[in-house]
Motif scaffolding. Structure first.
Motif, PDB file in Angstrom:
ATOM      1  N   HIS A 159       0.826  -1.207   0.000  1.00 40.59           N
ATOM      2  CA  HIS A 159       0.000   0.000   0.000  1.00 40.59           C
ATOM      3  C   HIS A 159       0.859   1.256   0.000  1.00 40.59           C
ATOM      4  O   HIS A 159       0.412   2.321  -0.427  1.00 40.59           O
ATOM      5  CB  HIS A 159      -0.909   0.020   1.236  1.00 40.59           C
ATOM      6  CG  HIS A 159      -1.926  -1.069   1.238  1.00 40.59           C
ATOM      7  ND1 HIS A 159      -2.955  -1.123   0.330  1.00 40.59           N
ATOM      8  CD2 HIS A 159      -2.062  -2.162   2.038  1.00 40.59           C
ATOM      9  CE1 HIS A 159      -3.709  -2.195   0.572  1.00 40.59           C
ATOM     10  NE2 HIS A 159      -3.183  -2.834   1.592  1.00 40.59           N
ATOM     11  N   GLN A 162       2.634   3.684  -4.156  1.00 41.22           N
ATOM     12  CA  GLN A 162       1.510   4.099  -4.986  1.00 41.22           C
ATOM     13  C   GLN A 162       1.910   4.166  -6.455  1.00 41.22           C
ATOM     14  O   GLN A 162       2.865   4.853  -6.820  1.00 41.22           O
ATOM     15  CB  GLN A 162       0.995   5.459  -4.519  1.00 41.22           C
ATOM     16  CG  GLN A 162       0.384   5.420  -3.125  1.00 41.22           C
ATOM     17  CD  GLN A 162      -0.829   4.502  -3.052  1.00 41.22           C
ATOM     18  OE1 GLN A 162      -1.739   4.605  -3.860  1.00 41.22           O
ATOM     19  NE2 GLN A 162      -0.833   3.602  -2.101  1.00 41.22           N
ATOM     20  N   ASN A 166      -3.730   0.858  -8.164  1.00 36.16           N
ATOM     21  CA  ASN A 166      -3.456  -0.067  -7.067  1.00 36.16           C
ATOM     22  C   ASN A 166      -4.713  -0.899  -6.807  1.00 36.16           C
ATOM     23  O   ASN A 166      -5.785  -0.338  -6.562  1.00 36.16           O
ATOM     24  CB  ASN A 166      -3.060   0.700  -5.803  1.00 36.16           C
ATOM     25  CG  ASN A 166      -1.765   1.468  -5.990  1.00 36.16           C
ATOM     26  OD1 ASN A 166      -0.686   0.943  -5.795  1.00 36.16           O
ATOM     27  ND2 ASN A 166      -1.876   2.721  -6.397  1.00 36.16           N
ATOM     28  N   ASN A 331      -3.037   8.388  -9.282  1.00 32.98           N
ATOM     29  CA  ASN A 331      -3.270   7.151  -8.545  1.00 32.98           C
ATOM     30  C   ASN A 331      -4.754   6.798  -8.504  1.00 32.98           C
ATOM     31  O   ASN A 331      -5.601   7.638  -8.242  1.00 32.98           O
ATOM     32  CB  ASN A 331      -2.749   7.293  -7.106  1.00 32.98           C
ATOM     33  CG  ASN A 331      -1.241   7.457  -7.067  1.00 32.98           C
ATOM     34  OD1 ASN A 331      -0.540   6.950  -7.931  1.00 32.98           O
ATOM     35  ND2 ASN A 331      -0.745   8.176  -6.075  1.00 32.98           N
ATOM     36  N   GLN A 332      -5.049   5.532  -8.761  1.00 32.49           N
ATOM     37  CA  GLN A 332      -6.395   4.995  -8.624  1.00 32.49           C
ATOM     38  C   GLN A 332      -6.321   3.790  -7.693  1.00 32.49           C
ATOM     39  O   GLN A 332      -5.431   2.943  -7.843  1.00 32.49           O
ATOM     40  CB  GLN A 332      -6.962   4.565  -9.982  1.00 32.49           C
ATOM     41  CG  GLN A 332      -7.059   5.667 -11.008  1.00 32.49           C
ATOM     42  CD  GLN A 332      -7.601   5.134 -12.323  1.00 32.49           C
ATOM     43  OE1 GLN A 332      -8.455   4.258 -12.352  1.00 32.49           O
ATOM     44  NE2 GLN A 332      -7.096   5.665 -13.425  1.00 32.49           N
ATOM     45  N   TYR A 333      -7.236   3.707  -6.738  1.00 35.22           N
ATOM     46  CA  TYR A 333      -7.216   2.608  -5.782  1.00 35.22           C
ATOM     47  C   TYR A 333      -8.524   1.823  -5.889  1.00 35.22           C
ATOM     48  O   TYR A 333      -9.609   2.407  -5.827  1.00 35.22           O
ATOM     49  CB  TYR A 333      -7.043   3.127  -4.353  1.00 35.22           C
ATOM     50  CG  TYR A 333      -6.884   2.025  -3.328  1.00 35.22           C
ATOM     51  CD1 TYR A 333      -5.667   1.377  -3.170  1.00 35.22           C
ATOM     52  CD2 TYR A 333      -7.956   1.626  -2.538  1.00 35.22           C
ATOM     53  CE1 TYR A 333      -5.516   0.363  -2.257  1.00 35.22           C
ATOM     54  CE2 TYR A 333      -7.810   0.599  -1.616  1.00 35.22           C
ATOM     55  CZ  TYR A 333      -6.586  -0.022  -1.474  1.00 35.22           C
ATOM     56  OH  TYR A 333      -6.443  -1.040  -0.578  1.00 35.22           O
ATOM     57  N   HIS A 334      -8.402   0.512  -6.077  1.00 38.08           N
ATOM     58  CA  HIS A 334      -9.575  -0.348  -6.211  1.00 38.08           C
ATOM     59  C   HIS A 334      -9.480  -1.465  -5.172  1.00 38.08           C
ATOM     60  O   HIS A 334      -8.483  -2.199  -5.126  1.00 38.08           O
ATOM     61  CB  HIS A 334      -9.647  -0.947  -7.617  1.00 38.08           C
ATOM     62  CG  HIS A 334      -9.748   0.078  -8.708  1.00 38.08           C
ATOM     63  ND1 HIS A 334     -10.946   0.491  -9.243  1.00 38.08           N
ATOM     64  CD2 HIS A 334      -8.793   0.790  -9.351  1.00 38.08           C
ATOM     65  CE1 HIS A 334     -10.725   1.397 -10.175  1.00 38.08           C
ATOM     66  NE2 HIS A 334      -9.430   1.605 -10.256  1.00 38.08           N
ATOM     67  N   LEU A 335     -10.511  -1.596  -4.327  1.00 41.05           N
ATOM     68  CA  LEU A 335     -10.533  -2.630  -3.303  1.00 41.05           C
ATOM     69  C   LEU A 335     -11.545  -3.703  -3.703  1.00 41.05           C
ATOM     70  O   LEU A 335     -12.732  -3.422  -3.873  1.00 41.05           O
ATOM     71  CB  LEU A 335     -10.920  -2.030  -1.948  1.00 41.05           C
ATOM     72  CG  LEU A 335     -10.902  -3.000  -0.757  1.00 41.05           C
ATOM     73  CD1 LEU A 335      -9.479  -3.484  -0.506  1.00 41.05           C
ATOM     74  CD2 LEU A 335     -11.470  -2.340   0.488  1.00 41.05           C
TER      75      LEU A 335
END
Length: 346
Positions: A159, A162, A166, A331-335
Motif C-alpha cells: 500500500h 503508490q 493499485n 493514482n487509482q485505488y480499487h478494493l
C-alpha cells in the motif's frame, strides 16, 4: 531466382535478405510490413511470398523503435504454480489478447532479491505497461521503476508504493473473519498453518488470525509456516506437529485450500471427527470446497475477476495516453471484496 541463405552470424533471415529475394528495396519491404495499404497488391504479394519462403520473422523491437508503440505488457508474478497467480494471469491475458496485447511474463519464485533484475529484463522489451502481482518490492526497486514513463499497476502489493492503479483485497480482514467465525462457535485453541510466507498476501493472513485471537483474549502461539509451496503433505505434517504441541487444539486456519485438504485427510486417518474434534477452514478457497467430505469452510477471493478488471483498467489507461499522457500518473485505488463461505467443516 536463387534462394538466399541465412546469415551465419545470427542464423536469422534479415529484412535485407527479403528485399534481395523479392527484388525490391529494403524500404519497400519495411513499408509493406508497417503500412501495407501504401504498397500495391502485386508488390505486397511478392514480398509476402518472399517472407514465407525465407521464414523471415520481423524484428519487433525495431518496429517499436520506429513506431514508438508496443503491444507488450510486462507482468511480474511470485510463482507459476500458486493458484492465485495462475488464475490471475489467465484472466488478465484473455482480456489483453482481445485487445491485441501480448503478456511477457517474469517470475521470481519468492526470491525477492531477483525482483529488480527480472523487472529490468522485462522492461528491455520496451513494454507498454508493467503489472506487478503480489510482490512487495524493495524500496530501491520501486524507486527505480517509479520514474519509468509507462503505466504501472500494483495488484495485491504494498500500500505504501503508490502506482498508476493499485488493486487490493483486505487479506487481513478475511483471515480475521474466518478466525472470528470459529471463536464465535466456541473454539478457543485455534492454530494457523501457512505456506509461501514470503508473500505479502500470506503475511496479511497470519496477521488477521493473530489479531482475532488477541481480540478474543486467546493465545496466538500455535502457528506453523513455511516459505515453500503449499501442499497436502505439508498440511498433514503441520497438523501432526501442531497436535503434538497442543492436544487440546480445536480449530485450524489454513492459508491454502490444498493445505486444508491435507489436514482433513490426516484427521480422517486419525479418526478425528470434523468439526466436532477439530474445525478446519481455509483462505482462498475454490469450488472444490463444495465437494470435500465434509464440505470446507473458506474465504473466496475472485482472482479471475481481478485479472479481468485489471486488464480492462489497463486498456482504458493505455487508450488515455493519446489524450493526456499525464493521466496515467494519477493514482487509482480499487478494493476487491472477499466472500465468506461457511460450510460443514467449521
Amino acid at each position: 531466382m536463387r534462394k538466399t541463405r541465412k546469415r551465419r552470424n545470427t542464423g536469422r533471415v534479415t529484412l535485407q535478405d527479403v528485399a534481395k529475394y523479392a527484388g525490391v528495396g529494403s524500404m519497400t519491404v519495411s513499408r509493406a510490413l508497417r503500412t501495407p495499404e501504401m504498397v500495391s497488391d502485386k508488390l505486397r504479394e511478392k514480398i509476402e511470398q518472399a517472407i514465407q519462403e525465407l521464414g523471415y520473422i520481423p524484428n519487433g523491437a525495431a518496429g517499436v523503435l520506429a513506431s514508438g508503440q508496443s503491444n507488450i505488457i510486462a507482468v511480474l508474478v511470485p510463482s507459476l504454480t500458486d493458484k492465485a497467480s495462475a488464475t490471475f494471469i489467465q484472466s488478465l491475458q484473455q482480456v489483453l489478447n482481445k485487445n491485441a496485447f501480448q503478456v511477457l511474463l517474469g517470475c521470481h519464485e519468492y526470491d525477492h532479491n531477483k525482483e529488480a533484475e527480472i523487472i529490468m529484463t522485462l522492461l528491455q522489451s520496451n513494454a507498454a505497461a508493467l503489472v506487478i502481482f503480489s510482490s512487495p518490492l524493495a524500496d530501491k526497486t520501486y524507486s527505480n521503476i517509479s520514474h519509468i514513463n509507462i503505466p504501472i499497476i500494483n495488484v495485491a502489493g504494498s500500500h505504501q508504493q503508490q502506482t498508476a492503479i493499485n488493486i487490493a483485497t483486505d487479506f487481513s480482514a478475511a483471515a480475521y473473519t474466518l478466525t472470528e467465525h470459529m471463536l464465535n462457535n466456541g473454539r478457543k485453541h485455534i492454530g494457523y498453518i501457512g505456506a509461501q510466507m514470503d508473500s505479502r498476501l500470506r503475511n496479511q493472513q497470519i496477521n488477521g488470525w493473530h489479531k482475532a485471537m488477541l481480540h478474543h483474549y486467546q493465545n496466538a502461539d500455535q502457528n506453523i509456516t513455511t516459505s515453500d509451496t503449499a501442499s497436502m503433505q505439508f498440511g498433514r505434517q503441520a497438523i501432526t506437529e501442531m497436535l503434538l504441541r497442543q492436544p487440546e487444539l480445536e480449530g485450524v486456519i489454513c492459508s491454502h485450500e490444498v493445505i486444508a485438504l491435507g489436514v482433513i485427510f490426516e484427521c480422517q486417518r486419525r479418526l478425528l471427527k470434523i468439526p466436532a474434534d477439530l474445525a478446519i477452514a481455509c483462505l482462498e478457497g475454490s469450488d472444490n470446497c463444495d465437494h470435500t467430505q465434509p464440505t470446507l469452510t473458506s474465504i473466496r477471493i475472485d482472482y479471475p475477476q481481478i485479472g479481468r478488471d485489471t486488464g480492462k483498467l489497463l486498456i482504458k489507461l493505455l487508450n488515455q495516453q493519446g489524450e493526456d499522457e499525464a493521466k496515467y500518473q494519477n493514482n487509482q485505488y480499487h478494493l476487491f471484496p472477499y466472500k465468506f463461505e461457511p460450510r460443514q467443516s467449521a
